[in-house]
Write a protein that holds these residues in place. Structure first.
Motif, mmCIF file in Angstrom:
data_model
loop_
_atom_site.group_PDB
_atom_site.id
_atom_site.type_symbol
_atom_site.label_atom_id
_atom_site.label_comp_id
_atom_site.label_asym_id
_atom_site.label_seq_id
_atom_site.Cartn_x
_atom_site.Cartn_y
_atom_site.Cartn_z
ATOM 1 N N PHE A 113 -77.399 -26.664 24.256
ATOM 2 C CA PHE A 113 -78.703 -26.011 24.424
ATOM 3 C C PHE A 113 -79.428 -25.777 23.101
ATOM 4 O O PHE A 113 -80.665 -25.778 23.064
ATOM 5 C CB PHE A 113 -78.519 -24.673 25.148
ATOM 6 C CG PHE A 113 -77.930 -24.797 26.513
ATOM 7 C CD1 PHE A 113 -78.692 -25.271 27.567
ATOM 8 C CD2 PHE A 113 -76.610 -24.466 26.752
ATOM 9 C CE1 PHE A 113 -78.156 -25.398 28.830
ATOM 10 C CE2 PHE A 113 -76.059 -24.581 28.014
ATOM 11 C CZ PHE A 113 -76.837 -25.055 29.061
ATOM 12 N N GLY A 114 -78.677 -25.556 22.025
ATOM 13 C CA GLY A 114 -79.326 -25.310 20.750
ATOM 14 C C GLY A 114 -79.779 -26.568 20.048
ATOM 15 O O GLY A 114 -80.761 -26.530 19.290
ATOM 16 N N GLY A 115 -79.095 -27.684 20.253
ATOM 17 C CA GLY A 115 -79.499 -28.943 19.626
ATOM 18 C C GLY A 115 -80.922 -29.348 19.979
ATOM 19 O O GLY A 115 -81.737 -29.629 19.080
ATOM 20 N N PRO A 116 -81.288 -29.406 21.270
ATOM 21 C CA PRO A 116 -82.687 -29.734 21.612
ATOM 22 C C PRO A 116 -83.690 -28.720 21.074
ATOM 23 O O PRO A 116 -84.790 -29.097 20.651
ATOM 24 C CB PRO A 116 -82.669 -29.737 23.147
ATOM 25 C CG PRO A 116 -81.263 -30.025 23.519
ATOM 26 C CD PRO A 116 -80.428 -29.379 22.462
ATOM 27 N N LEU A 117 -83.334 -27.435 21.070
ATOM 28 C CA LEU A 117 -84.254 -26.426 20.527
ATOM 29 C C LEU A 117 -84.487 -26.647 19.032
ATOM 30 O O LEU A 117 -85.627 -26.539 18.554
ATOM 31 C CB LEU A 117 -83.678 -25.030 20.753
ATOM 32 C CG LEU A 117 -83.966 -24.370 22.109
ATOM 33 C CD1 LEU A 117 -83.285 -23.009 22.166
ATOM 34 C CD2 LEU A 117 -85.457 -24.205 22.331
ATOM 35 N N LEU A 118 -83.423 -26.926 18.297
ATOM 36 C CA LEU A 118 -83.560 -27.175 16.868
ATOM 37 C C LEU A 118 -84.416 -28.413 16.608
ATOM 38 O O LEU A 118 -85.278 -28.403 15.710
ATOM 39 C CB LEU A 118 -82.177 -27.339 16.248
ATOM 40 C CG LEU A 118 -82.142 -27.692 14.764
ATOM 41 C CD1 LEU A 118 -82.789 -26.586 13.932
ATOM 42 C CD2 LEU A 118 -80.705 -27.935 14.304
ATOM 43 N N ALA A 119 -84.207 -29.472 17.382
ATOM 44 C CA ALA A 119 -85.011 -30.683 17.205
ATOM 45 C C ALA A 119 -86.484 -30.414 17.492
ATOM 46 O O ALA A 119 -87.369 -30.896 16.775
ATOM 47 C CB ALA A 119 -84.481 -31.785 18.121
ATOM 48 N N ALA A 120 -86.768 -29.644 18.544
ATOM 49 C CA ALA A 120 -88.160 -29.321 18.867
ATOM 50 C C ALA A 120 -88.810 -28.511 17.751
ATOM 51 O O ALA A 120 -89.965 -28.752 17.374
ATOM 52 C CB ALA A 120 -88.221 -28.552 20.188
ATOM 53 N N MET A 121 -88.080 -27.535 17.212
ATOM 54 C CA MET A 121 -88.620 -26.727 16.132
ATOM 55 C C MET A 121 -88.859 -27.563 14.885
ATOM 56 O O MET A 121 -89.878 -27.401 14.192
ATOM 57 C CB MET A 121 -87.660 -25.580 15.833
ATOM 58 C CG MET A 121 -88.188 -24.556 14.857
ATOM 59 S SD MET A 121 -89.496 -23.508 15.531
ATOM 60 C CE MET A 121 -88.510 -22.437 16.591
ATOM 61 N N LEU A 122 -87.926 -28.465 14.589
ATOM 62 C CA LEU A 122 -88.078 -29.320 13.412
ATOM 63 C C LEU A 122 -89.254 -30.280 13.585
ATOM 64 O O LEU A 122 -89.986 -30.556 12.619
ATOM 65 C CB LEU A 122 -86.789 -30.093 13.160
ATOM 66 C CG LEU A 122 -86.762 -30.952 11.891
ATOM 67 C CD1 LEU A 122 -86.889 -30.074 10.660
ATOM 68 C CD2 LEU A 122 -85.482 -31.786 11.817
ATOM 69 N N MET A 123 -89.450 -30.809 14.784
ATOM 70 C CA MET A 123 -90.602 -31.675 15.026
ATOM 71 C C MET A 123 -91.914 -30.918 14.787
ATOM 72 O O MET A 123 -92.883 -31.483 14.266
ATOM 73 C CB MET A 123 -90.571 -32.204 16.465
ATOM 74 C CG MET A 123 -89.527 -33.256 16.730
ATOM 75 S SD MET A 123 -89.506 -33.779 18.456
ATOM 76 C CE MET A 123 -91.147 -34.490 18.603
#
Length: 778
Positions: free
Chosen positions: A459-469
């Motif tokens: 669950f945190g991997g997609p959130l981190l990618a979205a924030m980084l994008m």
């Protein structure tokens, strides 16, 4: 058997938590606004914030999970300490300045500002799921360990922690949480140091412990196989574990406390201070795991007793002290080297190993077991309370408030801090109950460390990618982010759930199911980011409405540099600017309050004066026509004319007074509109209310209709008739102009309409249109 002193120590710590919550609930009025409840008024310093962040990271997952991992699999996971070298600087310099600069309550409001509301909903929902599972793991792990070792009921432990955390969070707010975490920091550090010191002394020193672990080939710190299916390696700890840690740091749980500081500089300092803290705590926990392994798995006494020759002594690992000789008493040799032989405990999860060690090694030290319970309780309460507060903030800002705005249908909404605070506290209680339910879902986990990495990865991997994008890729779009999150989450769930389902026969299924749990976060992150970038580019080509991100919404190093202009202006620090803004806000509020008071008093005075003038005007009119009627009845021409002249003078005086009163009202309204620009809309209603006070009923009850029939009967119905031209309507018979019809030759002929339009002095000056035109002109 637990000593009475252990209960006393533990309940003293629990009592401290409760008193701390009560203290912050009533100190300086308590939590009066959501800003104070969620951010402590943004007045905290770097040191307490950094201690609070560390205690949350060093929760029960680390306090029980790290030693259990080392005990079970060796020191391979210890390479995770190198991940902090790149994780904390990235968090401090890439993500924190952007979120801190926006001064938003929920960090997922960023996606609404950057993209659209849909992306905000998706990310906040994903965070709530992550937090619910993570809190469940943190609560159930210690409860299960204590239940196994000491015979407690796991459900009772979970409910006890949930009740304390919910009460503590509801009363204390984030400021109370942070300052309590500072005390928890000391409790945890002292407890772990005592465990390591006493255990090392019991085993003959640290050199013996490391020598024994080396002999058992457990110092696999630099285990570097390029195999993604290997459980723990040097690379998956640094990369995969680092991504999981960074994903936790950029969630609302951590960011909410990071942005509670007085400035961005303090926030960066608080994040970076965690690096030396982690370099102190993590080696202690890994050493405890190695010590527990040596404590339970040392060579048996029979083996040591048989080592009475030089050859046998050489076959024993190098943990034998150099001062010992083959002629030394075997019992003394055993005691010096590894202590009395101990039986390895029977455990269901590696999280229970440290609890068994404290029970066996410190059973003759009353009170220490209670201190150990307090340390585990402190780590659990810190993370659970922070998570409950974060989930309440996200739910209130991303779901409750937008729903209220949607329900308003465009009507103006007045915010009420007291009601919003009550809603937040109710949401905290609700999530306290939800966390208990999720604790039961994860009760069958193998270890807290593995379960927490799986949850953070999936669950945190997609959130981190979205924030980084959002902060690092200017061309990303809302559609790309949402599609990337959904695809990345789906792929992560596919791998993780498939691994659980096929755990018994992984060799017979797809190799992707054998992927190490340490790579789940990196897998989800890469899929989300790649898909998000591709979809964003495709969406940009198909839609021309997408534009580049605002400069305030991207990382500082990607912002366009503004042209510097030489100036003599004085530059202020962030702290000084915050202070000046706060003072300006306070002065503005006081000014508005005083203006409202003056406006209210002026309105009352104007209305009172206007009402008195209207009464006087109507009384004067009534007396005037009574005098005229009386004179007409007496057929006294000279008296009637004198009354007419006197009446005209009084009417003119009343007209002049109304001119003056109208100008006063208009000047006051215009001054209010100009002086208090934030209240323009409110002043418009003030103008209308004033107009309403001056508006005179235009009904038939005030018609002036004097008529005398031929028989000499006089009908003296008196009143004021306001027609469309605002003229006095006098009914005339024959050629008379005054409106008095007489049947005799000496009828009095008075032309009252010739010089002044009586009623025009009232309505034409107080009509609402003129006030409204003045308002819109401004």
């Amino acid at each position: 058997m637990i000593h009475v002193a252990d209960y006393i120590v533990f309940f003293v710590v629990v009592l401290f938590v409760i008193l701390q919550a009560i203290f912050h609930a009533f100190r300086r009025g308590g939590q009066r606004t959501p800003n104070q409840f969620f951010f402590g008024g943004r007045s905290l310093k770097a040191v307490p914030i950094s201690a609070s962040l560390l205690v949350s990271c060093m929760s029960a997952v680390a306090l029980l999970g790290y030693p259990g991992e080392v005990y079970e699999y060796g020191l391979g996971y210890a390479s995770f300490i190198l991940a902090i070298v790149w994780v904390y600087p990235v968090a401090a310099y890439v993500f924190v300045p952007v979120i801190r600069g926006l001064r938003i309550t929920s960090c997922y409001e960023y996606f609404d500002l950057r993209y659209n509301y849909l992306s905000r909903l998706v990310t906040s929902a994903l965070f709530l799921i992550l937090s619910a599972f993570y809190v469940g793991i943190v609560m159930m792990g210690p409860a299960s360990a204590l239940a196994t070792v000491y015979g407690f009921n796991a459900w009772e432990c979970v409910l006890f922690v949930a009740v304390i955390c919910t009460l503590y969070t509801t009363l204390a707010g984030v400021k109370g949480i942070v300052w309590t975490d500072v005390v928890f920091f000391a409790i945890i550090l002292i407890t772990m140091v005592i465990i390591l010191s006493v255990g090392s002394t019991e085993l003959g020193g640290a050199s013996n412990i490391w020598a024994y672990n080396a002999a058992e080939d457990r110092l696999n710190f630099f285990h570097v196989p390029f195999d993604l299916t290997e459980r723990v390696t040097f690379f998956n700890c640094i990369v995969g574990g680092g991504i999981n840690l960074l994903a936790l740091l950029v969630t609302q749980i951590m960011l909410q406390r990071m942005v509670s500081t007085v400035s961005t500089k303090e926030t960066k300092k608080a994040v970076l201070l965690n690096m030396p803290y982690m370099c102190i705590f993590q080696p202690i926990l890994y050493s405890i795991g190695a010590m527990v392994f040596a404590y339970y798995n040392g060579r048996d006494l029979d083996t040591i007793v048989g080592a009475t020759t030089d050859q046998n002594l050489k076959s024993v690992p190098s943990i034998v002290p150099e001062t010992m000789t083959p002629t030394t008493n075997p019992a003394t040799l055993a005691s010096a080297m590894i202590g009395v032989p101990r039986q390895e405990p029977t455990y269901y999860s590696s999280d229970e190993v440290l609890v068994f060690f404290v029970r066996d090694c410190f059973r003759f030290m009353p009170g220490f077991t209670g201190l150990f319970f307090s340390a585990i309780f402190a780590g659990t309460v810190s993370l659970v309370s922070s998570s409950l507060s974060a989930m309440a903030a996200v739910t209130l800002e991303d779901y409750v408030k937008p729903w209220i705005i949607w329900r308003s249908r465009g009507r103006e909404i007045y915010t009420n801090d007291a009601k919003n605070l009550m809603k937040a506290q109710i949401i905290v209680v609700m999530f306290g109950c939800v966390s208990v339910a999720f604790s039961f879902l994860v009760m069958s986990m193998d270890s807290m460390l593995e379960a927490s990495n799986i949850v953070l990865g999936v669950f945190g991997g997609p959130l981190l990618a979205a924030m980084l994008m959002g902060v690092a890729y200017k061309r990303s779009t809302g559609t790309g982010v949402v599609v990337g999150i959904l695809v990345g989450l789906s792929m992560a769930l596919w791998v993780s759930v498939g691994a659980l389902v096929h755990a018994d026969h992984l060799d017979e299924v797809l190799v992707v199911y054998s992927l190490s749990f340490m790579w789940y976060g990196a897998w989800a992150f890469c899929v989300t980011f790649i898909v998000g970038v591709i979809v964003s580019e495709v969406h940009r080509r198909s839609s021309k409405q997408e534009r580049d991100a605002d400069q305030q919404l991207v990382a500082i190093f990607l912002r366009e540099k503004e042209k510097t202009i030489k100036t003599t202006e004085v530059f202020f620090s962030d702290k000084e600017i915050e202070k000046m803004l706060g003072e300006a806000d306070g002065r503005s509020l006081e000014t508005i309050k005083e203006a409202r008071k003056r406006k209210t008093a002026k309105m009352r005075s104007v209305r009172k004066d206007a009402a008195a003038e209207i009464v006087e005007y109507r009384t004067e009119q009534k007396r005037r026509f009574e005098n005229i009627e009386r004179s007409r009845m007496c057929h006294d021409d000279s008296y009637a004319r004198s009354i007419e002249i006197e009446t005209r003078q009084k009417i003119k005086e009343a007209d002049r007074m109304f001119h003056k009163k109208k100008e006063m009202v208009v000047d006051y309204v215009l001054s209010m509109v100009c002086d208090i620009s934030p209240q323009v809309h409110e002043n418009y209603y003030f103008v209308n209310s004033c107009v309403g006070d001056y508006d005179i009923d235009q009904g038939s009850d005030h018609d002036i209709d004097h008529s005398c029939d031929n028989s000499g009967d006089h009908d003296s119905d008196h009143g004021i008739d306001h027609d469309s031209d605002h003229m006095v309507d006098h009914n005339h018979d024959s050629d008379h102009k005054i409106g008095h019809n007489h049947d005799k030759d000496y009828g009095v002929d008075y032309n009252l309409n010739s010089d002044s339009n009586i009623d025009n002095t009232l309505d034409s000056y107080i009509t609402a249109n003129k006030f409204q035109d003045s308002y819109y002109h401004l």
